[in-house]
Enzyme design. Structure first.
Site, short mmCIF file in Angstrom:
data_model
loop_
_atom_site.label_atom_id
_atom_site.label_comp_id
_atom_site.label_asym_id
_atom_site.label_seq_id
_atom_site.Cartn_x
_atom_site.Cartn_y
_atom_site.Cartn_z
N GLN A 71 -35.64 -43.28 -7.70
CA GLN A 71 -35.89 -43.81 -6.36
C GLN A 71 -37.31 -43.53 -5.91
OE1 GLN A 71 -31.75 -41.93 -4.97
NE2 GLN A 71 -32.66 -43.16 -3.37
N HIS A 72 -37.71 -44.24 -4.84
CA HIS A 72 -38.87 -43.92 -4.01
C HIS A 72 -40.24 -44.24 -4.60
CE1 HIS A 72 -35.71 -41.68 -2.04
NE2 HIS A 72 -35.74 -40.68 -2.88
N ASP A 246 -31.13 -44.67 -8.63
CA ASP A 246 -30.37 -44.08 -9.73
C ASP A 246 -29.14 -43.32 -9.27
OD1 ASP A 246 -32.68 -41.35 -10.55
OD2 ASP A 246 -31.93 -42.08 -8.64
O1 5SP Z 1 -35.68 -38.56 -5.35
C1 5SP Z 1 -34.56 -38.64 -5.81
C2 5SP Z 1 -33.40 -38.93 -4.91
O2 5SP Z 1 -33.80 -39.00 -3.53
C3 5SP Z 1 -34.35 -38.44 -7.28
O3 5SP Z 1 -32.98 -38.36 -7.62
C4 5SP Z 1 -35.02 -39.56 -8.05
O4 5SP Z 1 -34.23 -40.74 -7.87
C5 5SP Z 1 -35.23 -39.19 -9.51
O5 5SP Z 1 -34.06 -39.22 -10.21
P1 5SP Z 1 -33.92 -38.63 -11.72
O6 5SP Z 1 -35.06 -39.12 -12.54
O7 5SP Z 1 -33.89 -37.14 -11.59
O8 5SP Z 1 -32.62 -39.18 -12.20
#
Ligand code: 5SP
Ligand code: ADP
Length: 477
Positions: A71-72, A246
């Site tokens: 995300q983000h 994700d």
């Molecule tokens: O910032 C967040 C949720 O707000 C993280 O969960 C990212 O989405 C990264 O996910 P992974 O790479 O650890 O699966």
């Protein structure tokens, strides 16, 4: 046999699963690594996706695909559809001051009321504010802003810069979904709409949703698709689903339902649940995200998760299994040794400049076993604090579902049952974010959300050991 594919384009790697539409059986899979770092050229994700798809046997016999992603991340495109600069990722903390500035200008209460979140460095809006302040020339060139999964979905459908794509740089074709949009801090799960004032406050430029037809020099934001709405097709005709953030993808892949709380231990640590009503936590601890099924996904995230264990395993010159064996040879509480694992700063609690620390070392307690267990206990105590916050937001768990790369570590599962004060289930080894993409692909293809079976590989009853969190709370204070 009709096949559907799901993608998890996450921080450290890209995973692709190909599943049977009717049974959900895993038919093929593939993966490819991503570069390390908190800012990455999206071209690396595109290359990894193509490599992982090839490793999964290609898409020639696949009817639909959908992309879930970290995300983000801030993907900024110019008018020619070119990526202006490397994407700042969710775990990049340079926009921490930008987050504080946005809170000062808008107020935490109002921010949470408007879009369900309070800015932290992870969120896209703060990265855009950083871009405005630190790289004004780049900010002036921005024609569109996308998230990692949006941009990959756009590329997969044949769009991109001239000479690098079949359909060219049509920015109006950019799409996203509710779950990922809700992580930008300028789209609200409750309103179901972009908050264009908050976007303008971030980048210093006006924005508009793709397809809104307003034209001018407004920055284009991806059109937000519904849970089973198709984004279009690949040039070869494969249906493309809306994609997801994700964590929302994992909730879909698990079939997470009322009473399920998911704890994911990957690059990030997250605690989340699927709820009917959106939340708005003005403290900023729990993010009021949307899920990928049309509901909500209250979530906390930590910056320090699986890589805490990798770092301490390297220090002890052991692999994952060696770390697990060492940790399980120590007693709960690690002989009084406590690791507060803020190696990368920390997001929950919001301490972007913090560093990790070790407490309680004596000549007797300084052993590899105690250090190994303290790493697992400290990492999980941070998530237990997050679970308390999610509970305070009204979530009541019947069980904890433990996923992510580190969930398969026996010591992690055992300590989880000692700190979460809830029954812990470990689903069978798998890529549940990518599985969520496959569920989405099936849903977009048929109009019906599939209900595939998820197997459990371990179930641990509550085994609370209070010493672990008590000494962690004292060290963290
Ligand atoms: O910032 C967040 C949720 O707000 C993280 O969960 C990212 O989405 C990264 O996910 P992974 O790479 O650890 O699966
Ligand atoms: N058995 C294990 N014990 C501890 N950590 C593990 C184990 N297996 C994998 N990992 C770690 O899990 C992480 C990858 O998990 P994953 O969920 O794929 O991450 P992401 O989705 O954030 O890219 C890596 O840091 C890896 O070292």
């Amino acid at each position: 046999m009709t096949l559907v594919a799901g993608v998890d384009s996450s921080t450290q790697s890209c995973k692709v699963v190909v599943r049977d539409l009717g049974t959900g059986e895993l038919v093929r899979s593939g993966r490819a690594a991503h570069p390390d770092g908190t800012e990455v050229d999206p071209a690396a994700w595109w290359s990894a996706l193509q490599e992982a798809i090839a490793a999964a046997g290609g898409l020639d016999d696949v009817a639909a695909i959908s992309v879930a992603g970290q995300q983000h991340g801030m993907v900024v495109l110019d008018a020619q559809g070119r990526v202006i600069r490397d994407a700042l990722l969710w775990n990049d903390t340079r926009s921490a001051q930008a987050a504080r500035d946005l809170i000062d200008e808008v107020g935490a209460e109002e921010y949470a009321a408007r879009v369900g979140v309070v800015p932290v460095a992870s969120f896209t809006a703060t990265k855009l504010r950083w871009l405005r302040d630190a790289e004004p020339g780049n900010a002036a060139r921005v024609a569109a802003v996308a998230l990692p999964h949006d941009w990959l979905t756009w590329r997969l459908r044949g769009y991109g810069p001239e000479g690098e794509s079949e359909l060219g740089p049509d920015l109006e074709a950019l799409t996203t979904d509710r779950s990922d949009a809700s992580g930008t801090a300028y789209w609200g799960a409750a309103s179901g709409a972009y908050d264009l004032d908050l976007f303008a406050r971030a980048l210093g430029r006006s924005g508009r949703e793709a397809g809104s037809g307003a034209g001018g020099d407004a920055v284009i934001l991806p059109r937000v698709l519904g849970p089973s709405e198709s984004a279009g097709r690949t040039p070869s005709g494969v249906l493309v689903g809306p994609g997801a953030g994700d964590n929302a993808g994992a909730a879909l892949g698990l079939g997470a339902a009322d009473g399920d709380v998911v704890v994911s231990i990957g690059t990030s640590g997250t605690v989340f649940a699927v709820t009917d009503a959106p939340i708005a936590d003005a403290s900023g601890t729990v993010a009021g995200f949307a899920d990928a099924s049309g509901l909500s996904l209250p979530l906390i995230a930590t910056l320090n998760a699986a890589r805490v264990l990798g770092s301490i395993a390297d220090l002890l010159s052991v692999d994952h299994d060696g770390l697990s064996a060492l940790a399980l040879s120590a007693e709960p509480g690690s002989g009084g040794v406590v690791l507060v694992p803020y190696f990368e700063g920390e997001r929950t609690p919001n301490l972007p400049d913090a560093k990790a620390s070790i407490h309680g070392l004596t000549l007797a307690s300084t052993t590899p076993a105690n250090l190994a267990r303290a790493a697992i206990e400290g990492m999980l105590c941070g998530l237990a604090d997050g679970l308390d916050a999610v509970r305070a937001a009204g979530v009541r768990e019947r069980r904890i579902l433990l996923i992510g790369g580190a969930a398969q570590n026996p010591a992690v599962a055992q300590v989880a049952a000692q700190v979460f004060d809830a029954p812990v289930e470990v689903p069978a080894p798998g890529e549940y974010v990518a599985d969520g993409g496959a569920v989405q692909a099936a849903w977009a293809l048929t109009g019906t959300r599939p209900t595939w079976t998820v197997e459990t590989s371990a179930a641990l009853p509550v085994d609370t050991r209070p010493v672990i969190r008590t000494q962690y709370a004292a060290a963290r204070a």
